[in-house]
Write a protein that holds these residues in place. Structure first.
Motif, PDB file in Angstrom:
ATOM      1  N   ASP A 144       2.388   7.120  11.448  1.00 35.49           N
ATOM      2  CA  ASP A 144       2.307   6.843  10.104  1.00 35.49           C
ATOM      3  C   ASP A 144       2.159   7.969   9.255  1.00 35.49           C
ATOM      4  O   ASP A 144       1.740   7.935   8.311  1.00 35.49           O
ATOM      5  N   ARG A 213       0.255   5.937   4.416  1.00 34.77           N
ATOM      6  CA  ARG A 213       0.890   5.795   5.916  1.00 34.77           C
ATOM      7  C   ARG A 213       2.073   4.894   5.944  1.00 34.77           C
ATOM      8  O   ARG A 213       2.225   4.282   5.240  1.00 34.77           O
ATOM      9  N   ASP A 216       1.941   1.219   5.561  1.00 32.37           N
ATOM     10  CA  ASP A 216       0.964   0.586   4.570  1.00 32.37           C
ATOM     11  C   ASP A 216       1.515  -0.445   3.566  1.00 32.37           C
ATOM     12  O   ASP A 216       2.687  -0.282   3.257  1.00 32.37           O
ATOM     13  N   ASP A 228       5.628  -3.019   2.217  1.00 32.00           N
ATOM     14  CA  ASP A 228       5.241  -2.140   3.128  1.00 32.00           C
ATOM     15  C   ASP A 228       6.268  -0.704   2.828  1.00 32.00           C
ATOM     16  O   ASP A 228       7.459  -0.713   2.785  1.00 32.00           O
ATOM     17  N   ASN A 261      -3.299   0.526  -2.265  1.00 29.48           N
ATOM     18  CA  ASN A 261      -3.099   0.619  -1.089  1.00 29.48           C
ATOM     19  C   ASN A 261      -3.926  -0.476  -0.376  1.00 29.48           C
ATOM     20  O   ASN A 261      -5.180  -0.572  -0.623  1.00 29.48           O
ATOM     21  N   ARG A 263      -4.359  -1.097   2.543  1.00 29.67           N
ATOM     22  CA  ARG A 263      -4.940  -0.852   3.913  1.00 29.67           C
ATOM     23  C   ARG A 263      -6.087  -1.081   4.233  1.00 29.67           C
ATOM     24  O   ARG A 263      -6.529  -1.739   5.468  1.00 29.67           O
ATOM     25  N   GLN A 266      -6.267  -4.794   5.074  1.00 29.26           N
ATOM     26  CA  GLN A 266      -5.780  -4.677   6.346  1.00 29.26           C
ATOM     27  C   GLN A 266      -6.842  -4.573   7.603  1.00 29.26           C
ATOM     28  O   GLN A 266      -6.820  -5.069   8.761  1.00 29.26           O
ATOM     29  N   ASP A 267      -7.608  -3.398   7.331  1.00 28.77           N
ATOM     30  CA  ASP A 267      -8.469  -2.724   8.574  1.00 28.77           C
ATOM     31  C   ASP A 267      -9.770  -3.524   8.502  1.00 28.77           C
ATOM     32  O   ASP A 267     -10.535  -3.033   9.426  1.00 28.77           O
TER      33      ASP A 267
END
Length: 429
Positions: A144, A213, A216, A228, A261, A263, A266-267
């Protein structure tokens, strides 16, 4: 004049033609033609042979190693470019021999070969860098990262070095002369490579600060990007939007402009659902004891209403509250009970993450009523499933509104206005 067996061999046809009575000038030209054809055939055969040998050697070597790096070298034509070196060395050795009678052409030909060798060296280096990039993409630590940006930087440096070398070959001047001229034109160079320089700096900052990344989900409203990240290179960032269009963003925009972002979502353990219902203020009222008893039939509210109503009756009795007027003392409202119902419902919903914030709250009243906001997180973060979960929750809540004698605010339609003017409008409906 070149001497030796090779030189003597290159003069055989010349000697033969002179012996046959051909003039020396014509014999020299015909001898050159024959030698050039012979060299071309040998170069072709050497190139074909070494290409076969080198590619085969790489194939055998890659089959015996565990790493996939050599496989990527083969895919990027690294062995093919490498095989060109031996034939070109042969050409360099043969030019002074074949063109011994044409010193001007010999010098020019050697310069042309030097130019080709410099370009070939850059191609080999480029092939190696691409193989390295593709190999690192297979590693979790690098897949990434903006590797394209760094590859492009190294390629630019390689072309600059090759350009300096080509300048010295073509002009036969010291490289310092070229660098001096380059320094004088630095302002123009900076203007031409402005985006590349900004992109390189941005790529370093993006990688060092882990801002973006590959893969992302980012939203850049200024450029209409929402999707993305496909690629991060020296000049641009490619974003595949959810409608499958591709948006190209300047790399330096990631550090000069604001973007979102996703992310972190998502995390995390869930995806946020934040939506409000507008409750008509005119439908909010106190509940009578009979209405409370009726609402106890709702399974999710039974325990709460028993406990809550007991406390209210106890308080009103101890304080001799006159309940002939509902406003007196402590009471429950249909909106309050409805809010408690939603709160209990979402806490029991299997698709909601119970370890994250769960809240049903009022927002400040507006001209469209009182917003009742549901603030929760779905356990499933996949877009389609997330939308299904949110729709399921709000469909249930909207269908539950009439049970609490509440109304959702709706702007009057043209049909409502027509019925109102005709005197047939029913306020309750």
């Amino acid at each position: 004049m070149q001497q030796g067996p090779v030189y003597e061999l290159s003069r055989k046809f010349y000697d033969f033609m002179v012996a046959k009575g051909v003039s020396e000038e014509l014999a020299t030209q015909l001898n050159l033609l024959v030698n050039l054809i012979a060299v071309a055939i040998v170069v072709f055969l050497l190139d074909w042979l070494f290409k076969k040998v080198v590619i085969r050697a790489f194939a055998v070597f890659s089959s015996k190693t565990k790493t996939t790096f050599d496989d990527f070298l083969v895919q990027s034509n690294f062995p093919k470019y490498l095989a060109h070196i031996i034939p070109m060395i042969f050409v360099i050795k043969m030019i002074p021999v074949v063109l011994s009678d044409f010193p001007g052409w010999s010098k020019l030909s050697l310069k042309a070969v030097d130019i080709y060798m410099a370009v070939l060296a850059v191609w080999i280096f480029r092939s190696f860098l691409r193989s390295l990039k593709n190999y690192l993409r297979t590693k979790n630590a690098y897949k990434d990262k903006p590797l394209d940006s760094f590859v492009q930087v190294f390629l630019i440096i390689a072309w600059i070095i090759a350009s300096i070398y080509l300048f010295t070959v073509l002009t036969e001047k010291d490289p310092i002369t070229f660098l001096t001229a380059l320094g004088a034109a630095s302002a123009v160079i900076l203007l031409i490579f402005k985006d590349s320089i900004l992109g390189f700096v941005a790529s370093i900052q993006v990688a060092a600060n882990d801002m973006v990344r590959i893969g992302d989900w980012i939203t850049v409203e200024k450029y209409g990007a929402d999707g993305d990240v496909m690629e991060i290179n020296l000049a641009t960032v490619k974003v595949c939007n959810f409608d499958k269009t591709i948006t190209t963003i300047p790399t330096y925009a990631l550090i000069s402009d604001s973007f979102r972002n996703w992310r972190g979502m998502q995390d995390s353990g869930g995806r946020r659902i934040k939506r409000a219902l507008n409750i008509a203020v005119s439908s909010i009222r106190y509940l009578t004891e009979e209405e409370v008893e009726d609402l106890k039939k709702i399974h999710l509210l039974a325990s709460y209403l028993d406990h809550r109503q007991t406390d209210i009756i106890k308080y009103n009795t101890e304080n001799n509250i006159d309940k002939n007027i509902l406003l007196n003392g402590r009471n429950q409202t249909n909106l309050g009970v409805f809010r408690k119902y939603i709160d209990t419902y979402i806490k029991n919903h299997p698709a909601i993450n119970k370890d994250m914030t769960m809240m049903v709250r009022h927002l400040p009243p507006t001209a469209q009523g009182i917003p009742l906001e549901i603030y929760i997180f779905s356990s499933d973060k996949r877009w389609v499933n997330y939308e299904h979960i949110m729709a399921d929750i709000f469909e249930h809540i909207l269908a539950a509104v009439p049970y609490f004698d509440l109304e959702i605010y709706e702007s009057p339609s043209s049909k409502d206005m027509k019925r109102l003017s005709q005197g047939t409008f029913d306020v309750k409906n």
